[in-house]
Design a protein around this motif. Structure first.
Motif, PDB file in Angstrom:
ATOM      1  N   SER A 127      -6.557  -0.195  -6.916  1.00 10.80           N
ATOM      2  CA  SER A 127      -5.153   0.203  -6.891  1.00 10.80           C
ATOM      3  C   SER A 127      -5.001   1.683  -6.583  1.00 10.80           C
ATOM      4  O   SER A 127      -4.115   2.096  -5.833  1.00 10.80           O
TER       5      SER A 127
ATOM      6  N   GLY B 220       1.165   4.165  -2.946  1.00  3.27           N
ATOM      7  CA  GLY B 220       2.258   3.668  -3.781  1.00  3.27           C
ATOM      8  C   GLY B 220       1.799   3.187  -5.140  1.00  3.27           C
ATOM      9  O   GLY B 220       0.604   3.149  -5.447  1.00  3.27           O
TER      10      GLY B 220
ATOM     11  N   GLU C 213       1.100   0.585  -8.360  1.00  6.19           N
ATOM     12  CA  GLU C 213       0.454  -0.725  -8.433  1.00  6.19           C
ATOM     13  C   GLU C 213       1.515  -1.820  -8.488  1.00  6.19           C
ATOM     14  O   GLU C 213       2.516  -1.699  -9.201  1.00  6.19           O
ATOM     15  N   PRO C 214       1.331  -2.929  -7.755  1.00  7.10           N
ATOM     16  CA  PRO C 214       2.286  -4.036  -7.835  1.00  7.10           C
ATOM     17  C   PRO C 214       2.419  -4.561  -9.261  1.00  7.10           C
ATOM     18  O   PRO C 214       1.433  -4.642  -9.999  1.00  7.10           O
TER      19      PRO C 214
ATOM     20  N   TYR D  72      -4.705  -7.369  -3.651  1.00  4.61           N
ATOM     21  CA  TYR D  72      -3.574  -6.460  -3.837  1.00  4.61           C
ATOM     22  C   TYR D  72      -2.507  -6.669  -2.760  1.00  4.61           C
ATOM     23  O   TYR D  72      -1.309  -6.446  -3.013  1.00  4.61           O
ATOM     24  N   ALA D  73      -2.924  -7.134  -1.609  1.00  8.99           N
ATOM     25  CA  ALA D  73      -1.928  -7.473  -0.585  1.00  8.99           C
ATOM     26  C   ALA D  73      -1.088  -8.668  -1.042  1.00  8.99           C
ATOM     27  O   ALA D  73       0.138  -8.704  -0.844  1.00  8.99           O
TER      28      ALA D  73
ATOM     29  N   TYR E 238      -0.615  -9.520  -4.225  1.00  4.68           N
ATOM     30  CA  TYR E 238       0.241  -9.029  -5.305  1.00  4.68           C
ATOM     31  C   TYR E 238       1.525  -8.419  -4.726  1.00  4.68           C
ATOM     32  O   TYR E 238       2.630  -8.641  -5.252  1.00  4.68           O
ATOM     33  N   ALA E 239       1.379  -7.650  -3.672  1.00  2.00           N
ATOM     34  CA  ALA E 239       2.549  -7.025  -3.050  1.00  2.00           C
ATOM     35  C   ALA E 239       3.480  -8.079  -2.461  1.00  2.00           C
ATOM     36  O   ALA E 239       4.710  -7.961  -2.553  1.00  2.00           O
ATOM     37  N   GLN E 240       2.911  -9.126  -1.859  1.00  2.00           N
ATOM     38  CA  GLN E 240       3.740 -10.206  -1.322  1.00  2.00           C
ATOM     39  C   GLN E 240       4.517 -10.900  -2.439  1.00  2.00           C
ATOM     40  O   GLN E 240       5.695 -11.231  -2.272  1.00  2.00           O
TER      41      GLN E 240
ATOM     42  N   ASP F  76       5.358  -9.566  -5.326  1.00  2.00           N
ATOM     43  CA  ASP F  76       6.387  -8.624  -5.779  1.00  2.00           C
ATOM     44  C   ASP F  76       7.614  -8.686  -4.878  1.00  2.00           C
ATOM     45  O   ASP F  76       8.762  -8.588  -5.354  1.00  2.00           O
ATOM     46  N   ALA F  77       7.389  -8.856  -3.578  1.00  2.61           N
ATOM     47  CA  ALA F  77       8.492  -8.878  -2.624  1.00  2.61           C
ATOM     48  C   ALA F  77       9.383 -10.100  -2.804  1.00  2.61           C
ATOM     49  O   ALA F  77      10.521 -10.127  -2.318  1.00  2.61           O
TER      50      ALA F  77
ATOM     51  N   THR G 140       3.128 -16.672   1.357  1.00  2.32           N
ATOM     52  CA  THR G 140       2.517 -16.073   0.167  1.00  2.32           C
ATOM     53  C   THR G 140       1.648 -17.096  -0.564  1.00  2.32           C
ATOM     54  O   THR G 140       0.553 -16.768  -1.039  1.00  2.32           O
TER      55      THR G 140
END
Length: 258
Positions: free
Chosen positions: A133, A138, A140-141, A184-185, A187-189, A191-192, A206
């Motif tokens: 992370s 940015g 962390e998700p 982590y990619a 996780y970001a998806q 979060d979106a 996702t």
């Protein structure tokens, strides 16, 4: 002697003396004309013996058994049982101190995760996540922190052998080249999708990305979240689109594993 005097002589409280009377461990002495108890030397001897037995760790029921056995044979049996029980407690305390020592070492080195205390293996995984992370731009998700909470919960509730197997599967997955970055990619998806609708087109994308991260060894355990009270609580903690993506990912992974 009055009750306060015998209690002070033997080194116990007057409340303890009255309690021993109530339980029948210490016979009631004769009473004076004014109603006060009048204790003799033999009462003090017996009270001192009761105190010594309780200091050894005997329960009051065991003390009664010892006092009832004038020959002392049962006393030896009770002492053997007490010694075995203390040995068991000693082993448990030693094991707890060993676990505490690991946590202390992690805390002193700044490696104790916020979700702790956890096992050394899980702490190592969380450390890898923290380093991954930190290398990304940015914050962390939020889903990464939620994932650590879920792993901490699973470690606490599954049998040790199953927990070790799941952790090893996770470690194998994360050690693969680029695996942590892909995680982590995803996780970001996820979060979106926090404010998205369940039919958002990003849900399927996702879900497939998440399913691609799940090792086959984790699929049976993950599949168990499909029904029941745990599943209901698990998915209720997600916004609708995130829940839809996770459910779909579990189905995809289960189909792949068959």
């Amino acid at each position: 002697m009055r009750i306060g005097e015998i209690a002070a002589l033997v080194g116990v409280s007057t409340r303890a003396v009255r309690h021993y009377h109530h339980l029948g461990l210490l016979p009631e002495p004769r009473r004076l004309g004014n109603g006060y108890r009048d204790y003799a030397l033999r009462d003090a001897v017996l009270l001192a013996r009761i105190r010594r037995l309780t200091e050894l760790g005997l329960g009051l029921d065991e003390v009664r058994d010892v006092l009832a056995d004038d020959a002392g044979r049962e006393f030896a049996d009770v002492l053997e049982e007490l010694d075995a029980d203390l040995a068991r407690q000693e082993g448990e305390i030693r094991a707890r101190r060993e676990r505490l020592g690991v946590l202390l070492a992690q805390a002193r080195e700044g490696r104790l995760p916020a979700e702790g205390p956890v096992s050394p293996g899980l702490a190592e995984l969380f450390g890898d996540m923290a380093r991954a992370s930190a290398a990304l731009p940015g914050p962390e998700p939020a889903m990464a922190a939620r994932d650590r909470e879920m792993l901490t919960l699973l470690e606490a509730v599954v049998p040790p052998e199953e927990g070790a197997r799941l952790l090893e599967a996770m470690r194998t997955m994360t050690r693969a080249p680029g695996a942590m970055e892909r995680a982590y990619a995803v996780y970001a998806q996820l979060d979106a999708l926090a404010d998205a609708a369940p039919d958002d087109v990003r849900v399927e994308e996702t879900a497939r990305a998440l399913a691609g991260l799940l090792p086959d060894e984790l699929v049976p355990a993950a599949g168990d979240t499909g029904d029941g009270a745990f599943a209901e609580a698990f998915f209720a903690d997600f916004p609708p689109a995130q829940a839809a993506a996770v459910r779909r990912a579990l189905r995809i992974a289960a189909e792949r594993a068959r």
